[in-house]
Design a protein around this motif. Structure first.
Motif, PDB file in Angstrom:
ATOM      1  N   MET A 389       0.848  -1.205   0.000  1.00 55.89           N
ATOM      2  CA  MET A 389       0.000   0.000   0.000  1.00 55.89           C
ATOM      3  C   MET A 389       0.872   1.238   0.000  1.00 55.89           C
ATOM      4  O   MET A 389       1.973   1.245   0.573  1.00 55.89           O
ATOM      5  CB  MET A 389      -0.906   0.045   1.239  1.00 55.89           C
ATOM      6  CG  MET A 389      -1.696  -1.196   1.510  1.00 55.89           C
ATOM      7  SD  MET A 389      -2.649  -1.039   3.042  1.00 55.89           S
ATOM      8  CE  MET A 389      -2.983  -2.751   3.388  1.00 55.89           C
ATOM      9  N   ASP A 390       0.359   2.309  -0.584  1.00 62.84           N
ATOM     10  CA  ASP A 390       1.065   3.582  -0.516  1.00 62.84           C
ATOM     11  C   ASP A 390       0.757   4.270   0.819  1.00 62.84           C
ATOM     12  O   ASP A 390      -0.096   3.806   1.600  1.00 62.84           O
ATOM     13  CB  ASP A 390       0.695   4.483  -1.695  1.00 62.84           C
ATOM     14  CG  ASP A 390      -0.805   4.726  -1.813  1.00 62.84           C
ATOM     15  OD1 ASP A 390      -1.507   4.663  -0.775  1.00 62.84           O
ATOM     16  OD2 ASP A 390      -1.290   4.973  -2.931  1.00 62.84           O
ATOM     17  N   ALA A 391       1.451   5.373   1.094  1.00 65.76           N
ATOM     18  CA  ALA A 391       1.313   6.056   2.383  1.00 65.76           C
ATOM     19  C   ALA A 391      -0.108   6.563   2.596  1.00 65.76           C
ATOM     20  O   ALA A 391      -0.654   6.491   3.703  1.00 65.76           O
ATOM     21  CB  ALA A 391       2.308   7.210   2.467  1.00 65.76           C
ATOM     22  N   GLU A 392      -0.746   7.080   1.550  1.00 67.78           N
ATOM     23  CA  GLU A 392      -2.099   7.625   1.695  1.00 67.78           C
ATOM     24  C   GLU A 392      -3.095   6.527   2.064  1.00 67.78           C
ATOM     25  O   GLU A 392      -3.964   6.733   2.926  1.00 67.78           O
ATOM     26  CB  GLU A 392      -2.521   8.303   0.394  1.00 67.78           C
ATOM     27  CG  GLU A 392      -3.892   8.964   0.462  1.00 67.78           C
ATOM     28  CD  GLU A 392      -4.251   9.678  -0.829  1.00 67.78           C
ATOM     29  OE1 GLU A 392      -5.381  10.181  -0.928  1.00 67.78           O
ATOM     30  OE2 GLU A 392      -3.396   9.728  -1.734  1.00 67.78           O
ATOM     31  N   THR A 393      -2.972   5.362   1.443  1.00 66.87           N
ATOM     32  CA  THR A 393      -3.875   4.253   1.756  1.00 66.87           C
ATOM     33  C   THR A 393      -3.645   3.759   3.177  1.00 66.87           C
ATOM     34  O   THR A 393      -4.603   3.449   3.908  1.00 66.87           O
ATOM     35  CB  THR A 393      -3.665   3.107   0.759  1.00 66.87           C
ATOM     36  OG1 THR A 393      -3.881   3.585  -0.573  1.00 66.87           O
ATOM     37  CG2 THR A 393      -4.625   1.958   1.043  1.00 66.87           C
ATOM     38  N   GLN A 394      -2.392   3.705   3.622  1.00 65.69           N
ATOM     39  CA  GLN A 394      -2.091   3.254   4.979  1.00 65.69           C
ATOM     40  C   GLN A 394      -2.727   4.153   6.032  1.00 65.69           C
ATOM     41  O   GLN A 394      -3.125   3.690   7.097  1.00 65.69           O
ATOM     42  CB  GLN A 394      -0.575   3.210   5.193  1.00 65.69           C
ATOM     43  CG  GLN A 394       0.124   2.136   4.374  1.00 65.69           C
ATOM     44  CD  GLN A 394       1.619   2.099   4.626  1.00 65.69           C
ATOM     45  OE1 GLN A 394       2.058   1.968   5.765  1.00 65.69           O
ATOM     46  NE2 GLN A 394       2.403   2.215   3.566  1.00 65.69           N
ATOM     47  N   GLU A 395      -2.837   5.437   5.745  1.00 67.65           N
ATOM     48  CA  GLU A 395      -3.453   6.363   6.697  1.00 67.65           C
ATOM     49  C   GLU A 395      -4.958   6.145   6.820  1.00 67.65           C
ATOM     50  O   GLU A 395      -5.562   6.512   7.831  1.00 67.65           O
ATOM     51  CB  GLU A 395      -3.182   7.807   6.272  1.00 67.65           C
ATOM     52  CG  GLU A 395      -1.721   8.225   6.412  1.00 67.65           C
ATOM     53  CD  GLU A 395      -1.511   9.659   5.978  1.00 67.65           C
ATOM     54  OE1 GLU A 395      -2.512  10.287   5.551  1.00 67.65           O
ATOM     55  OE2 GLU A 395      -0.376  10.151   6.048  1.00 67.65           O
ATOM     56  N   GLN A 396      -5.577   5.538   5.797  1.00 68.23           N
ATOM     57  CA  GLN A 396      -7.035   5.436   5.767  1.00 68.23           C
ATOM     58  C   GLN A 396      -7.566   4.042   6.088  1.00 68.23           C
ATOM     59  O   GLN A 396      -8.779   3.886   6.275  1.00 68.23           O
ATOM     60  CB  GLN A 396      -7.549   5.839   4.366  1.00 68.23           C
ATOM     61  CG  GLN A 396      -7.165   7.245   3.932  1.00 68.23           C
ATOM     62  CD  GLN A 396      -7.865   8.301   4.750  1.00 68.23           C
ATOM     63  OE1 GLN A 396      -9.009   8.128   5.148  1.00 68.23           O
ATOM     64  NE2 GLN A 396      -7.182   9.404   5.004  1.00 68.23           N
ATOM     65  N   VAL A 397      -6.704   3.029   6.137  1.00 69.38           N
ATOM     66  CA  VAL A 397      -7.210   1.648   6.182  1.00 69.38           C
ATOM     67  C   VAL A 397      -8.035   1.364   7.434  1.00 69.38           C
ATOM     68  O   VAL A 397      -8.917   0.494   7.397  1.00 69.38           O
ATOM     69  CB  VAL A 397      -6.055   0.627   6.078  1.00 69.38           C
ATOM     70  CG1 VAL A 397      -5.452   0.638   4.703  1.00 69.38           C
ATOM     71  CG2 VAL A 397      -5.010   0.881   7.155  1.00 69.38           C
ATOM     72  N   PHE A 398      -7.770   2.044   8.543  1.00 68.97           N
ATOM     73  CA  PHE A 398      -8.523   1.783   9.766  1.00 68.97           C
ATOM     74  C   PHE A 398      -9.747   2.691   9.919  1.00 68.97           C
ATOM     75  O   PHE A 398     -10.447   2.608  10.929  1.00 68.97           O
ATOM     76  CB  PHE A 398      -7.621   1.940  10.985  1.00 68.97           C
ATOM     77  CG  PHE A 398      -6.516   0.918  11.045  1.00 68.97           C
ATOM     78  CD1 PHE A 398      -6.811  -0.419  11.279  1.00 68.97           C
ATOM     79  CD2 PHE A 398      -5.198   1.288  10.857  1.00 68.97           C
ATOM     80  CE1 PHE A 398      -5.796  -1.365  11.338  1.00 68.97           C
ATOM     81  CE2 PHE A 398      -4.176   0.355  10.910  1.00 68.97           C
ATOM     82  CZ  PHE A 398      -4.479  -0.976  11.136  1.00 68.97           C
ATOM     83  N   VAL A 399      -9.990   3.569   8.938  1.00 65.94           N
ATOM     84  CA  VAL A 399     -11.176   4.423   8.968  1.00 65.94           C
ATOM     85  C   VAL A 399     -12.395   3.597   8.550  1.00 65.94           C
ATOM     86  O   VAL A 399     -12.353   2.900   7.532  1.00 65.94           O
ATOM     87  CB  VAL A 399     -11.007   5.628   8.018  1.00 65.94           C
ATOM     88  CG1 VAL A 399     -12.291   6.455   7.971  1.00 65.94           C
ATOM     89  CG2 VAL A 399      -9.848   6.491   8.472  1.00 65.94           C
ATOM     90  N   PRO A 400     -13.483   3.648   9.335  1.00 73.15           N
ATOM     91  CA  PRO A 400     -14.664   2.845   8.977  1.00 73.15           C
ATOM     92  C   PRO A 400     -15.161   3.135   7.568  1.00 73.15           C
ATOM     93  O   PRO A 400     -15.219   4.295   7.144  1.00 73.15           O
ATOM     94  CB  PRO A 400     -15.696   3.260  10.040  1.00 73.15           C
ATOM     95  CG  PRO A 400     -14.875   3.729  11.200  1.00 73.15           C
ATOM     96  CD  PRO A 400     -13.659   4.369  10.599  1.00 73.15           C
ATOM     97  N   PHE A 401     -15.484   2.062   6.833  1.00 69.67           N
ATOM     98  CA  PHE A 401     -16.071   2.104   5.497  1.00 69.67           C
ATOM     99  C   PHE A 401     -15.089   2.501   4.403  1.00 69.67           C
ATOM    100  O   PHE A 401     -15.471   2.623   3.248  1.00 69.67           O
ATOM    101  CB  PHE A 401     -17.309   3.039   5.456  1.00 69.67           C
ATOM    102  CG  PHE A 401     -18.319   2.730   6.506  1.00 69.67           C
ATOM    103  CD1 PHE A 401     -19.065   1.574   6.461  1.00 69.67           C
ATOM    104  CD2 PHE A 401     -18.498   3.579   7.587  1.00 69.67           C
ATOM    105  CE1 PHE A 401     -19.988   1.274   7.442  1.00 69.67           C
ATOM    106  CE2 PHE A 401     -19.415   3.294   8.569  1.00 69.67           C
ATOM    107  CZ  PHE A 401     -20.158   2.137   8.503  1.00 69.67           C
ATOM    108  N   PHE A 402     -13.825   2.719   4.761  1.00 68.98           N
ATOM    109  CA  PHE A 402     -12.834   2.944   3.708  1.00 68.98           C
ATOM    110  C   PHE A 402     -12.396   1.592   3.168  1.00 68.98           C
ATOM    111  O   PHE A 402     -12.036   0.685   3.917  1.00 68.98           O
ATOM    112  CB  PHE A 402     -11.624   3.703   4.253  1.00 68.98           C
ATOM    113  CG  PHE A 402     -10.519   3.833   3.242  1.00 68.98           C
ATOM    114  CD1 PHE A 402     -10.535   4.850   2.304  1.00 68.98           C
ATOM    115  CD2 PHE A 402      -9.471   2.913   3.222  1.00 68.98           C
ATOM    116  CE1 PHE A 402      -9.520   4.960   1.356  1.00 68.98           C
ATOM    117  CE2 PHE A 402      -8.451   3.013   2.283  1.00 68.98           C
ATOM    118  CZ  PHE A 402      -8.476   4.046   1.354  1.00 68.98           C
TER     119      PHE A 402
END
Length: 446
Positions: A389-402
């Motif tokens: 994963m890229d850095a942007e995706t890693q920041e969002q993976v634990f956000v609900p519904f992402f």
């Protein structure tokens, strides 16, 4: 200048020795009167030496007093005088210049440090534990505790006795959390201390952080992200339904009810409304599952059994994709306190995500690792050599519904994080595009 002083001192000593020698010789020759006259140069040389050294001693005493009281403003060598004094004054002038330079540098560093301490949002307090005298506190702490000024901890004890006792007993080491009533509000403060000694005095430096505000800001930010996702998903479902309903209503008013094409359109429109309504209902059901995780039923579980259960459950899917699953467990007897059902669900979700990340990758492999760490903690990890994963995706993976999956719900990793929080543990991700991902679970001793 120093060589001139040495020559003059040598000449005075030689003159004194010569005069004493001549006086002794004349006395032996029976010329007492001439011997007394020969002693006059010796007396003058002795007086000159005494006055010079007395003046040097006085100058050294005055300079020592000036250094003791940090007075480096005095100027030396402006008037003429004895050569030895001129040499000494030149040395004093050099020492004064060096001390003034050091003082200016220290003052600049102190002003710089004070500016930094005033800019940071963490409260800083420095005091003497023996006397309670406050040496320094910054504006952040004054604002945090609503203090106009503070000269001694006794003043703080009148307002916050519990906090003062905590500060007095605080020792260097792990930060401590304390709750303080400030006005009508309750503030949670995190205290960390350091002790140092200078000039024979011991000082305690305490950093005070308002963790309540930090937690509130983090929670508010998380809710904002969640609300943005909820709004987006709900609007995506509701807007087409409303538009389609309006269109069908217009067609009903304008067309012949017996028209077969209209009937077909109505059936298709109603079917679409039903499908989107079911999707919205499913979304709401999924959202409710995020807030209904059961309280963990902790038991001492063998890590090997957890890994074996996950492997057995997902073995058909792993074989179908040609994925090798390795288990690395240095201590086969390793156990951890956890809820078997919930922790298995975390591992299952992580392995399924790893399987999806390995689609089309050569030599697909997943590694489950379990090991003991310091302070009685247990660390589990799920690693793959997938797409990463890229850095942007890693920041969002634990956000609900992402989600990055076409048919994903975006709640799997959110559920994993909530389950780990219920276990007082953490889940962390390390990933790189084209290399793979590693999810690390850390659980305490229970």
């Amino acid at each position: 200048m120093r060589s001139n002083y040495r020559l003059r001192l040598a000449a005075a000593v030689l003159l004194l020795a010569a005069a004493l020698g001549a006086a002794a010789w004349l006395q032996l020759q029976g010329r007492g009167t001439w011997a007394l006259l020969a002693l006059l140069p010796a007396l003058l040389a002795a007086v000159d030496l005494y006055r010079g050294h007395a003046r040097l001693q006085q100058e050294l005493t005055d300079f020592t007093e000036a250094v003791r009281y940090r007075d480096f403003s005095r100027q030396y060598g402006r008037r003429g005088g004895r050569p030895e004094l001129r040499a000494l004054h030149a040395s004093f002038q050099e020492i004064n210049a060096a001390f003034r330079s050091i003082s200016r540098e220290k003052e600049m560093q102190q002003q710089h440090l004070q500016s930094i301490l005033e800019l940071i949002q963490t409260g800083i307090l420095s005091f003497e534990p023996a006397t309670g005298a406050v040496w320094w506190l910054n504006d952040a702490l004054k604002e945090m505790l609503r203090l106009p000024h503070l000269k001694n901890l006794s003043g703080l004890a009148r307002r916050y006795p519990a906090l003062t006792a905590q500060l007095t007993e605080l020792r260097p080491g792990p930060p401590q959390l304390v709750t303080v009533a400030v006005g009508n509000a309750t503030v949670r403060l995190l205290l960390a201390a350091s002790v140092f000694q200078t000039e024979g005095r011991q000082y305690k430096l305490v950093a005070v952080q308002n963790v309540g505000e930090t937690l509130d800001e983090t929670e508010a930010d998380a809710w904002q992200k969640l609300l943005r996702v909820l709004t987006h998903e709900i609007m995506n479902s509701v807007a087409p339904i409303a538009s389609l309903a309006a269109t069908l209503q217009q067609r009903l008013h304008a067309a012949d009810p017996a028209d077969p094409e209209l009937r077909e359109d109505l059936e298709l429109g109603i079917e679409t409304i039903k499908r989107r309504s079911d999707g919205l209902l499913q979304f709401s059901t999924t959202y409710r599952s995020l807030s209904k995780i059961s309280v963990p039923n902790r038991q001492l579980l063998p890590v090997y059994e957890l890994f074996e259960a996950v492997h057995h459950l997902l073995q058909p899917r792993l074989q179908e994709r040609g994925i090798v699953l390795d288990v690395v467990l240095p201590d086969p007897q390793l156990r951890l306190p956890a809820d078997r059902v919930l922790l298995e669900q975390v591992l299952i979700n992580l392995v399924i995500n790893a399987i999806d990340a390995l689609v089309g990758r050569p030599g697909p492999r997943i590694t489950l690792t379990g090991a003991a760490a310091e302070a009685g903690r247990i660390v589990l990890s799920v690693a793959d050599n997938g797409a990463g994963m890229d850095a942007e995706t890693q920041e969002q993976v634990f956000v609900p519904f992402f989600t990055t999956k076409k048919n994903g719900s975006g709640i799997g990793l959110s559920l994993c994080k909530q389950i780990m929080l219920l276990h007082k543990g953490t889940i962390q991700l390390r990933s790189a595009p084209g290399v793979g991902s590693v999810f690390t679970l850390t659980l305490g001793p229970g």
